[in-house]
Design an enzyme around this catalytic site. Structure first.
Site, PDB file in Angstrom:
ATOM      1  N   HIS A 155       1.369   8.909   3.058  1.00 19.62           N
ATOM      2  CA  HIS A 155       0.067   8.173   2.925  1.00 19.62           C
ATOM      3  C   HIS A 155      -0.817   8.683   4.135  1.00 19.62           C
ATOM      4  CE1 HIS A 155       1.853   5.297   0.034  1.00 19.62           C
ATOM      5  NE2 HIS A 155       0.882   4.800  -0.236  1.00 19.62           N
ATOM      6  N   LYS A 159      -2.472   4.129   7.534  1.00 22.18           N
ATOM      7  CA  LYS A 159      -1.754   2.977   6.885  1.00 22.18           C
ATOM      8  C   LYS A 159      -0.752   2.333   8.062  1.00 22.18           C
ATOM      9  CE  LYS A 159       1.252   1.958   3.046  1.00 22.18           C
ATOM     10  NZ  LYS A 159       0.608   0.834   2.426  1.00 22.18           N
TER      11      LYS A 159
END
EC number: 1.17.1.8
Length: 270
Positions: A155, A159
């Site tokens: 990600h 995040k």
């Protein structure tokens, strides 16, 4: 018309959800919430989402937005989601939660709220990812213990939680299909001299960097072959689209915890 309240309405996901809800027949944005002190407080949710004004001002307390609402869509943090679940339970309003990073205690508090109202709790609202859950379940059943299972996710660098809730759920799905207890089977990090890989173990590895929306791959590694099941998200819109679909489905359901498999009819609904 199903009236929807959006929490985190000025954030990346919140603005996507506002746009998708207003574009979805049968849904309307009736409320918008942001954290106390946010510069978005008092501003129009439609304008913040890059569209025409909705006549819905952003407020700093979910309780202020709940009167007259049918369902709340919540993509905030697991701590905030617990508070929102409790507020929805008190007001009798259904709730769709797309937040991740839930601890067992936080999940238990959401389940307690779900004794009074229906709640969709899913680590990933994407239709494609939820199809992948079913593909992984089937692959694990067919391939069995002869194949080692590993999950890798990547990600964007912003995040906050790791591993992703989706990666954990993929590991849980594989473990359950193989008859293993997820708490025993899932391994979240490896470092040093560990010895040979235990055959019952399911590894979950995390990568972070750049602007990657989200990518998950489940590896089934056997002797002489490897099966890979991958999902790549290229836009947050598919998460918002799934959340809107859940919001349209949920009102009127019996109290309880549901997930996207229920929403999509991938198994018998509750």
């Amino acid at each position: 018309m199903t009236k929807v309240v959006v929490t985190g309405a000025a954030g990346r996901m919140g603005t996507q959800i506002v746009r998708l809800v207003r574009a979805t027949p049968g849904l309307s944005v009736s409320g918008a919430v942001e954290r106390a002190g946010s510069p978005a407080i008092g501003k129009d949710a439609g304008t913040l989402a890059g569209g025409e004004p909705l006549g819905v001002a952003v407020v700093d307390d979910l309780a202020k937005a709940l009167p007259g609402a049918d369902v709340v869509i919540d993509f905030t943090s697991h701590e905030a989601s617990v508070r929102h679940a409790q507020a929805c339970a008190a007001a009798g309003v259904a709730l769709v939660i797309g937040s991740t990073g839930f601890t067992p205690d936080a999940k238990a508090k959401v389940a307690e709220a779900a004794r009074k109202v229906p709640v969709v709790l899913s680590p990933n609202m994407s239709v494609g990812v939820n199809v992948v859950f079913e593909l992984v379940r089937q692959a694990a059943r067919v391939l069995g213990d002869a194949y080692d299972v590993e999950v890798v996710e990547i990600h964007h660098k912003h995040k906050r939680d790791a591993p992703s809730g989706t990666a954990v759920r993929l590991g849980e799905v594989a473990a359950e299909a193989l008859g293993r207890a997820p708490a025993d089977a899932l391994a979240y990090s490896r470092h040093g001299i560990l010895g040979e890989r235990p055959p019952w173990q399911i590894g979950i590895q995390t990568l972070r960097g750049g602007d990657v929306v989200g990518e998950h791959t489940v590896f089934f590694c056997g002797e002489g072959e490897r099966v890979e099941i991958t999902h790549r998200a290229t836009s947050r819109e598919q998460f918002a689209r799934g959340a809107a679909r859940a919001a349209a489905w949920l009102p009127g359901k019996a109290p309880g915890v549901y997930d996207m498999a229920d929403v999509l009819g991938l198994r018998g609904g509750k």
